[in-house]
Design a protein around this motif. Structure first.
Motif, PDB file in Angstrom:
ATOM      1  N   LYS A  93       8.093  -2.994 -20.757  1.00 39.50           N
ATOM      2  CA  LYS A  93       8.081  -1.764 -20.166  1.00 39.50           C
ATOM      3  C   LYS A  93       8.382  -2.040 -18.803  1.00 39.50           C
ATOM      4  O   LYS A  93       8.854  -0.697 -18.347  1.00 39.50           O
ATOM      5  N   VAL A  94       7.759  -2.183 -18.409  1.00 39.84           N
ATOM      6  CA  VAL A  94       8.818  -2.913 -16.812  1.00 39.84           C
ATOM      7  C   VAL A  94      10.178  -2.839 -17.314  1.00 39.84           C
ATOM      8  O   VAL A  94      10.512  -2.302 -16.210  1.00 39.84           O
ATOM      9  N   ALA A  95      10.461  -3.918 -17.903  1.00 41.14           N
ATOM     10  CA  ALA A  95      11.639  -4.577 -17.519  1.00 41.14           C
ATOM     11  C   ALA A  95      12.481  -3.599 -18.492  1.00 41.14           C
ATOM     12  O   ALA A  95      13.487  -2.787 -18.425  1.00 41.14           O
ATOM     13  N   TYR A  96      11.710  -2.530 -20.042  1.00 41.99           N
ATOM     14  CA  TYR A  96      12.707  -1.274 -20.506  1.00 41.99           C
ATOM     15  C   TYR A  96      12.618  -0.101 -19.634  1.00 41.99           C
ATOM     16  O   TYR A  96      14.179   0.246 -19.647  1.00 41.99           O
ATOM     17  N   ASN A  97      12.049   0.209 -18.384  1.00 36.36           N
ATOM     18  CA  ASN A  97      11.891   0.987 -17.378  1.00 36.36           C
ATOM     19  C   ASN A  97      13.191   0.894 -16.834  1.00 36.36           C
ATOM     20  O   ASN A  97      13.768   1.759 -15.796  1.00 36.36           O
ATOM     21  N   VAL A  98      13.124  -0.693 -15.838  1.00 41.23           N
ATOM     22  CA  VAL A  98      14.015  -0.685 -14.930  1.00 41.23           C
ATOM     23  C   VAL A  98      15.615  -0.491 -15.883  1.00 41.23           C
ATOM     24  O   VAL A  98      16.333  -0.164 -15.330  1.00 41.23           O
ATOM     25  N   SER A  99      15.574  -0.929 -17.169  1.00 38.12           N
ATOM     26  CA  SER A  99      17.126  -1.375 -17.455  1.00 38.12           C
ATOM     27  C   SER A  99      17.569   0.228 -18.278  1.00 38.12           C
ATOM     28  O   SER A  99      18.768   0.628 -17.654  1.00 38.12           O
ATOM     29  N   TYR A 100      16.826   1.048 -18.532  1.00 39.87           N
ATOM     30  CA  TYR A 100      16.771   2.167 -18.883  1.00 39.87           C
ATOM     31  C   TYR A 100      17.530   2.844 -17.940  1.00 39.87           C
ATOM     32  O   TYR A 100      18.085   3.566 -17.573  1.00 39.87           O
ATOM     33  N   SER A 101      16.533   3.523 -16.447  1.00 41.38           N
ATOM     34  CA  SER A 101      16.713   3.890 -15.940  1.00 41.38           C
ATOM     35  C   SER A 101      18.140   3.279 -14.938  1.00 41.38           C
ATOM     36  O   SER A 101      19.272   4.457 -14.488  1.00 41.38           O
ATOM     37  N   LEU A 102      19.072   2.245 -14.681  1.00 38.73           N
ATOM     38  CA  LEU A 102      19.444   1.115 -14.309  1.00 38.73           C
ATOM     39  C   LEU A 102      20.912   1.658 -15.134  1.00 38.73           C
ATOM     40  O   LEU A 102      22.158   1.260 -14.599  1.00 38.73           O
ATOM     41  N   GLY A 103      20.737   1.986 -16.547  1.00 36.66           N
ATOM     42  CA  GLY A 103      21.604   2.712 -17.234  1.00 36.66           C
ATOM     43  C   GLY A 103      22.081   0.613 -18.181  1.00 36.66           C
ATOM     44  O   GLY A 103      23.325   0.265 -18.442  1.00 36.66           O
ATOM     45  N   VAL A 104      21.320  -0.475 -18.433  1.00 37.06           N
ATOM     46  CA  VAL A 104      21.547  -2.141 -18.903  1.00 37.06           C
ATOM     47  C   VAL A 104      21.651  -1.384 -19.993  1.00 37.06           C
ATOM     48  O   VAL A 104      20.257  -1.329 -20.888  1.00 37.06           O
ATOM     49  N   PRO A 105      22.770  -0.745 -21.076  1.00 40.24           N
ATOM     50  CA  PRO A 105      22.425  -0.657 -22.261  1.00 40.24           C
ATOM     51  C   PRO A 105      21.498  -2.029 -23.021  1.00 40.24           C
ATOM     52  O   PRO A 105      21.205  -1.568 -24.212  1.00 40.24           O
TER      53      PRO A 105
END
Length: 149
Positions: A93-105
């Motif tokens: 969830k940490v990785a998901y929130n960061v990657s989604y927020s930064l737009g890493v598809p």
């Protein structure tokens, strides 16, 4: 891990509010939000949207996670493997929130799928199926950072 995941959700919401205060008009944020605002910063407004979607997804998965953690503990099915899976879920969830927020598809999708697979694995003992013992040895091969409160 359930509490840490809830704290992650709170921290993500706080970060969203901070970015929204910079990106969007304060009068719109304090108003009834009837009409779409003209953002002060379009890139930051896009970030606000991605952060909101990440928070919404985490809120939904947090509900499933909480139910599974509660059920595992009440049923006595909680063990070292399920505890390790809970840690993996938190870090997914940490990785998901960061990657989604930064737009890493691609990373976002892979991490989301991993979180879903972990939720399914946590549900397996509730169906009366024992998780393989090899899963317990995963924590020796891939140790997670120790978090103490």
């Amino acid at each position: 891990m359930l509490v840490l995941t809830a704290l992650l959700q709170m921290a993500s919401t706080f970060a969203l509010v901070c970015v929204a205060l910079v990106a969007l008009p304060t009068t719109w944020l304090m108003g009834n939000r009837g009409a779409a605002p003209e953002p002060r910063s379009k890139p930051l407004a896009a970030l606000v949207g991605r952060m909101q979607r990440a928070i919404d997804n985490t809120q939904i998965s947090l509900m499933w996670f909480a139910v599974l953690v509660f059920a595992l503990n009440v049923s006595g099915e909680s063990n070292a493997t399920t505890a390790y899976l809970c840690q993996l879920f938190f870090f997914s969830k940490v990785a998901y929130n960061v990657s989604y927020s930064l737009g890493v598809p691609v990373v976002r999708t892979v991490v989301w799928a991993a979180g879903l697979a972990i939720l399914i694995a946590l549900a397996v003992p509730m169906l009366g199926i024992q998780l393989p013992a090899e899963m317990v040895s995963l924590k020796d091969q891939f140790p997670l950072p120790k978090i103490e409160l």
